[in-house]
Design a protein around this motif. Structure first.
Motif, PDB file in Angstrom:
ATOM      1  N   ASN A  89     -39.143  50.045  -1.429  1.00  0.00           N
ATOM      2  CA  ASN A  89     -38.248  48.964  -1.823  1.00  0.00           C
ATOM      3  C   ASN A  89     -36.788  49.416  -1.799  1.00  0.00           C
ATOM      4  OD1 ASN A  89     -37.352  46.486  -2.822  1.00  0.00           O
ATOM      5  ND2 ASN A  89     -37.533  47.194  -4.932  1.00  0.00           N
ATOM      6  N   ASN A  90     -36.509  50.570  -2.368  1.00  0.00           N
ATOM      7  CA  ASN A  90     -35.135  51.043  -2.407  1.00  0.00           C
ATOM      8  C   ASN A  90     -34.635  51.493  -1.037  1.00  0.00           C
ATOM      9  OD1 ASN A  90     -34.243  50.705  -5.168  1.00  0.00           O
ATOM     10  ND2 ASN A  90     -35.869  52.140  -5.676  1.00  0.00           N
ATOM     11  N   TYR A  91     -35.526  51.973  -0.178  1.00  0.00           N
ATOM     12  CA  TYR A  91     -35.114  52.320   1.180  1.00  0.00           C
ATOM     13  C   TYR A  91     -34.683  51.068   1.942  1.00  0.00           C
ATOM     14  CZ  TYR A  91     -35.225  53.995   5.966  1.00  0.00           C
ATOM     15  OH  TYR A  91     -34.890  54.289   7.259  1.00  0.00           O
ATOM     16  N   LYS A  92     -35.420  49.978   1.766  1.00  0.00           N
ATOM     17  CA  LYS A  92     -35.037  48.716   2.398  1.00  0.00           C
ATOM     18  C   LYS A  92     -33.698  48.227   1.868  1.00  0.00           C
ATOM     19  CE  LYS A  92     -39.689  47.050   3.383  1.00  0.00           C
ATOM     20  NZ  LYS A  92     -40.700  46.029   3.069  1.00  0.00           N
ATOM     21  N   ARG A  93     -33.482  48.371   0.562  1.00  0.00           N
ATOM     22  CA  ARG A  93     -32.193  47.991  -0.024  1.00  0.00           C
ATOM     23  C   ARG A  93     -31.075  48.864   0.520  1.00  0.00           C
ATOM     24  NH1 ARG A  93     -32.496  48.505  -6.117  1.00  0.00           N
ATOM     25  NH2 ARG A  93     -30.263  48.249  -5.849  1.00  0.00           N
ATOM     26  N   THR A  94     -31.336  50.163   0.691  1.00  0.00           N
ATOM     27  CA  THR A  94     -30.332  51.078   1.225  1.00  0.00           C
ATOM     28  C   THR A  94     -29.926  50.672   2.637  1.00  0.00           C
ATOM     29  OG1 THR A  94     -31.198  52.898  -0.088  1.00  0.00           O
ATOM     30  CG2 THR A  94     -29.849  53.490   1.800  1.00  0.00           C
ATOM     31  N   ARG A  95     -30.898  50.355   3.455  1.00  0.00           N
ATOM     32  CA  ARG A  95     -30.595  49.947   4.827  1.00  0.00           C
ATOM     33  C   ARG A  95     -29.830  48.636   4.863  1.00  0.00           C
ATOM     34  NH1 ARG A  95     -35.510  49.840   8.507  1.00  0.00           N
ATOM     35  NH2 ARG A  95     -33.906  49.050   9.879  1.00  0.00           N
ATOM     36  N   GLU A 143     -27.880  47.216   2.404  1.00  0.00           N
ATOM     37  CA  GLU A 143     -26.537  47.328   1.840  1.00  0.00           C
ATOM     38  C   GLU A 143     -25.666  48.307   2.615  1.00  0.00           C
ATOM     39  OE1 GLU A 143     -27.701  48.240  -2.085  1.00  0.00           O
ATOM     40  OE2 GLU A 143     -28.243  46.168  -2.522  1.00  0.00           O
ATOM     41  N   GLY A 144     -26.275  49.219   3.337  1.00  0.00           N
ATOM     42  CA  GLY A 144     -25.516  50.163   4.148  1.00  0.00           C
ATOM     43  C   GLY A 144     -24.736  49.484   5.256  1.00  0.00           C
ATOM     44  N   GLN A 145     -25.195  48.308   5.677  1.00  0.00           N
ATOM     45  CA  GLN A 145     -24.483  47.569   6.716  1.00  0.00           C
ATOM     46  C   GLN A 145     -23.115  47.106   6.243  1.00  0.00           C
ATOM     47  OE1 GLN A 145     -27.061  44.300   7.477  1.00  0.00           O
ATOM     48  NE2 GLN A 145     -28.693  45.542   8.356  1.00  0.00           N
ATOM     49  N   PHE A 146     -22.970  46.882   4.945  1.00  0.00           N
ATOM     50  CA  PHE A 146     -21.746  46.298   4.417  1.00  0.00           C
ATOM     51  C   PHE A 146     -20.800  47.313   3.780  1.00  0.00           C
ATOM     52  CE2 PHE A 146     -25.230  43.189   3.957  1.00  0.00           C
ATOM     53  CZ  PHE A 146     -24.802  42.292   4.928  1.00  0.00           C
ATOM     54  N   VAL A 147     -21.217  48.562   3.670  1.00  0.00           N
ATOM     55  CA  VAL A 147     -20.393  49.567   2.996  1.00  0.00           C
ATOM     56  C   VAL A 147     -19.113  49.837   3.766  1.00  0.00           C
ATOM     57  CG1 VAL A 147     -20.303  51.991   2.315  1.00  0.00           C
ATOM     58  CG2 VAL A 147     -22.304  50.632   1.782  1.00  0.00           C
ATOM     59  N   GLU A 148     -19.210  50.047   5.067  1.00  0.00           N
ATOM     60  CA  GLU A 148     -18.016  50.341   5.865  1.00  0.00           C
ATOM     61  C   GLU A 148     -17.080  49.135   5.901  1.00  0.00           C
ATOM     62  OE1 GLU A 148     -15.398  52.540   7.798  1.00  0.00           O
ATOM     63  OE2 GLU A 148     -17.342  53.308   7.130  1.00  0.00           O
ATOM     64  N   GLU A 149     -17.650  47.953   5.995  1.00  0.00           N
ATOM     65  CA  GLU A 149     -16.822  46.746   6.007  1.00  0.00           C
ATOM     66  C   GLU A 149     -16.082  46.582   4.679  1.00  0.00           C
ATOM     67  OE1 GLU A 149     -17.428  41.904   6.308  1.00  0.00           O
ATOM     68  OE2 GLU A 149     -19.069  43.250   6.836  1.00  0.00           O
ATOM     69  N   GLU A 150     -16.765  46.825   3.575  1.00  0.00           N
ATOM     70  CA  GLU A 150     -16.132  46.720   2.262  1.00  0.00           C
ATOM     71  C   GLU A 150     -15.022  47.758   2.121  1.00  0.00           C
ATOM     72  OE1 GLU A 150     -17.723  46.405  -2.260  1.00  0.00           O
ATOM     73  OE2 GLU A 150     -18.278  48.199  -1.156  1.00  0.00           O
ATOM     74  N   TYR A 151     -15.251  48.943   2.625  1.00  0.00           N
ATOM     75  CA  TYR A 151     -14.236  49.989   2.551  1.00  0.00           C
ATOM     76  C   TYR A 151     -12.983  49.591   3.333  1.00  0.00           C
ATOM     77  CZ  TYR A 151     -12.006  54.531   2.906  1.00  0.00           C
ATOM     78  OH  TYR A 151     -11.086  55.552   2.842  1.00  0.00           O
ATOM     79  N   ARG A 152     -13.182  49.055   4.540  1.00  0.00           N
ATOM     80  CA  ARG A 152     -12.026  48.625   5.347  1.00  0.00           C
ATOM     81  C   ARG A 152     -11.262  47.495   4.688  1.00  0.00           C
ATOM     82  NH1 ARG A 152     -14.135  46.421   9.722  1.00  0.00           N
ATOM     83  NH2 ARG A 152     -16.193  47.336   9.656  1.00  0.00           N
ATOM     84  N   LEU A 153     -11.960  46.554   4.059  1.00  0.00           N
ATOM     85  CA  LEU A 153     -11.298  45.427   3.411  1.00  0.00           C
ATOM     86  C   LEU A 153     -10.520  45.824   2.172  1.00  0.00           C
ATOM     87  CD1 LEU A 153     -14.070  42.692   3.705  1.00  0.00           C
ATOM     88  CD2 LEU A 153     -11.931  42.809   4.973  1.00  0.00           C
ATOM     89  N   ASN A 154     -10.916  46.888   1.496  1.00  0.00           N
ATOM     90  CA  ASN A 154     -10.292  47.293   0.241  1.00  0.00           C
ATOM     91  C   ASN A 154      -9.334  48.462   0.384  1.00  0.00           C
ATOM     92  OD1 ASN A 154     -11.474  45.410  -1.599  1.00  0.00           O
ATOM     93  ND2 ASN A 154     -13.416  46.452  -1.222  1.00  0.00           N
ATOM     94  N   LYS A 177     -30.058  54.365  -3.113  1.00  0.00           N
ATOM     95  CA  LYS A 177     -30.365  55.727  -2.668  1.00  0.00           C
ATOM     96  C   LYS A 177     -30.966  56.553  -3.808  1.00  0.00           C
ATOM     97  CE  LYS A 177     -27.462  56.644   1.233  1.00  0.00           C
ATOM     98  NZ  LYS A 177     -26.774  57.742   1.860  1.00  0.00           N
ATOM     99  N   ALA A 178     -30.424  56.382  -5.018  1.00  0.00           N
ATOM    100  CA  ALA A 178     -30.975  57.089  -6.173  1.00  0.00           C
ATOM    101  C   ALA A 178     -32.399  56.616  -6.453  1.00  0.00           C
ATOM    102  CB  ALA A 178     -30.092  56.876  -7.393  1.00  0.00           C
TER     103      ALA A 178
END
Length: 103
Positions: A83-89, A91-102, A41-42
């Motif tokens: 490039n970074n917008y594609k990376r944001t989209r 990695e954004g798929q896994f942010v909520e899943e990572e939060y729930r797992l941790n 995002k940055a």
């Protein structure tokens, strides 16, 4: 021309503030995917900053050198932003899943 310059400067300031905000969030985050997400995002905000800066150069310096510098900034900025917008989209798929797992 004056209003266009004002809009570009406002875009420069807003994108720099967004860059600083996401970099701060990146340093404060503890989860690895979330860090990568904030980094992307940055990077998007930095690319937008470069685009606005390049466009503003065309208004301030309407010479061949000014246009050449503007083209370089806009091309690099578009590449970074896309490039970074594609990376944001991605990695954004896994942010909520990572939060729930941790929790």
């Amino acid at each position: 021309m004056n209003i266009l310059n004002f809009l570009f400067v406002a875009g420069i300031i807003l994108s720099f503030v967004a860059y600083f905000y996401y970099k701060t969030k990146q340093f404060r985050s503890t989860l690895p995917i979330r860090k990568k997400w904030y980094t992307a995002k940055a990077g998007t905000a930095l690319g937008i900053f470069m685009i606005f800066f390049g466009l503003n150069v065309t208004i301030i310096y309407p010479t061949f050198v000014g246009y050449a510098v503007a083209v370089v900034f806009v091309i690099i900025g578009v590449g970074m932003a896309v490039n970074n917008y594609k990376r944001t989209r991605h990695e954004g798929q896994f942010v909520e899943e990572e939060y729930r797992l941790n929790q």
